[in-house]
Design a protein around this motif. Structure first.
Motif, PDB file in Angstrom:
ATOM      1  N   MET A   1      -2.940 -12.390  -1.417  1.00 59.15           N
ATOM      2  CA  MET A   1      -2.011 -11.717  -2.326  1.00 59.15           C
ATOM      3  C   MET A   1      -2.566 -10.376  -2.789  1.00 59.15           C
TER       4      MET A   1
ATOM      5  N   ASN B   1      -1.417  -6.098  -2.446  1.00 67.03           N
ATOM      6  CA  ASN B   1      -1.355  -5.117  -3.531  1.00 67.03           C
ATOM      7  C   ASN B   1      -2.266  -3.917  -3.264  1.00 67.03           C
TER       8      ASN B   1
ATOM      9  N   GLN C   1       4.141  -7.823  -0.549  1.00 67.47           N
ATOM     10  CA  GLN C   1       3.994  -9.269  -0.701  1.00 67.47           C
ATOM     11  C   GLN C   1       4.909 -10.021   0.268  1.00 67.47           C
TER      12      GLN C   1
END
Length: 245
Positions: A53, A57, A207
């Motif tokens: 994750m 980002n 994402q």
């Protein structure tokens, strides 16, 4: 063909000049790597989903600094030194200077994203080849909106003002865009500000592309990003034409 060769030479010259300036080049490439190593891998404690994750980002985060400071503080400093005026009166095709700037930002961001991908893989992150390509490619494509926003600062402000505001925007995009800390862990009002940040919408798409979220509201995220990019482009064109006046 001659015009293309001039563009390529200008791009090569600016890329080489930047790579020979370690005080700008090294932080632009190493900072995202350090952040991801500490926050993405260090704090994940071996949990692949967190590292996965955070990678989604940080490929967006890696695009912000080179674009904002290269086009914001960098262009402002060269305006004050009259270098932009010199480029405009030189026998250089229109847009050659900005193309060189863009090539430089892309080179730095590509290096940072490639290192991020390598570090993530070493840290245990696994994705399908298409997901790797989409995630890292989106990070590289993020250069465009951030560069246009930075260009507006660089063409409208002095060197000190552009540097200060570029720092503020850089921090705002990173924090309020949910790139450093997931918005779910932040106060609810952060989410209300996030929708005005291109970094938030790019982060959401990243994402999805990386497989960490289901595809939802893609059209809305793309439409908002397109509107923000168009607004930044119009503002940059107006500011550039004012330099010619």
């Amino acid at each position: 063909m001659h015009t293309l060769a001039v563009y390529l030479r200008e791009a090569r010259a600016q890329v080489l000049a930047t790579w020979r300036t370690p005080q700008f080049m090294v932080p632009s490439v190493i900072l995202p790597l350090l952040f991801y190593g500490v926050m993405g891998l260090g704090l994940s404690k071996g949990r692949e989903e967190i590292a996965h994750m955070m990678l989604a980002n940080y490929v967006i985060f890696a695009a912000i600094a080179p674009a904002m400071f290269g086009f914001g503080a960098g262009v402002a400093a060269e305006r004050e030194a009259k270098l932009v005026e010199l480029k405009q009166i030189a026998p250089l095709p229109a847009g050659g200077y900005l193309t060189g700037r863009l090539a430089t930002a892309l080179a730095l961001i590509a290096a940072a994203i490639a290192l991020l991908g390598g570090l993530a893989y070493i840290g245990g992150v696994r994705m399908e080849p298409g997901q790797w390509a989409a995630t890292l490619g989106l990070g590289l494509g993020s250069t465009i909106p951030f560069a246009l926003i930075g260009l507006n600062l660089g063409l409208r402000m002095g060197s000190q003002g552009a540097t200060a505001l570029a720092n503020l925007v850089f921090l705002g995009f990173s924090l309020f865009g949910g790139l450093w800390i997931p918005l779910q862990a932040m106060p609810a009002w952060f989410g209300k500000i996030a929708v005005f940040m291109p970094s938030y919408h790019l982060g959401q798409l990243s994402q999805m592309f990386s497989g960490m979220q289901p595809f939802a509201d893609v059209e809305r995220h793309v439409a908002i990003l397109a509107a923000m990019t168009l607004a930044a482009l119009i503002g940059a064109v107006m500011a550039w034409r004012r330099q010619d006046a």
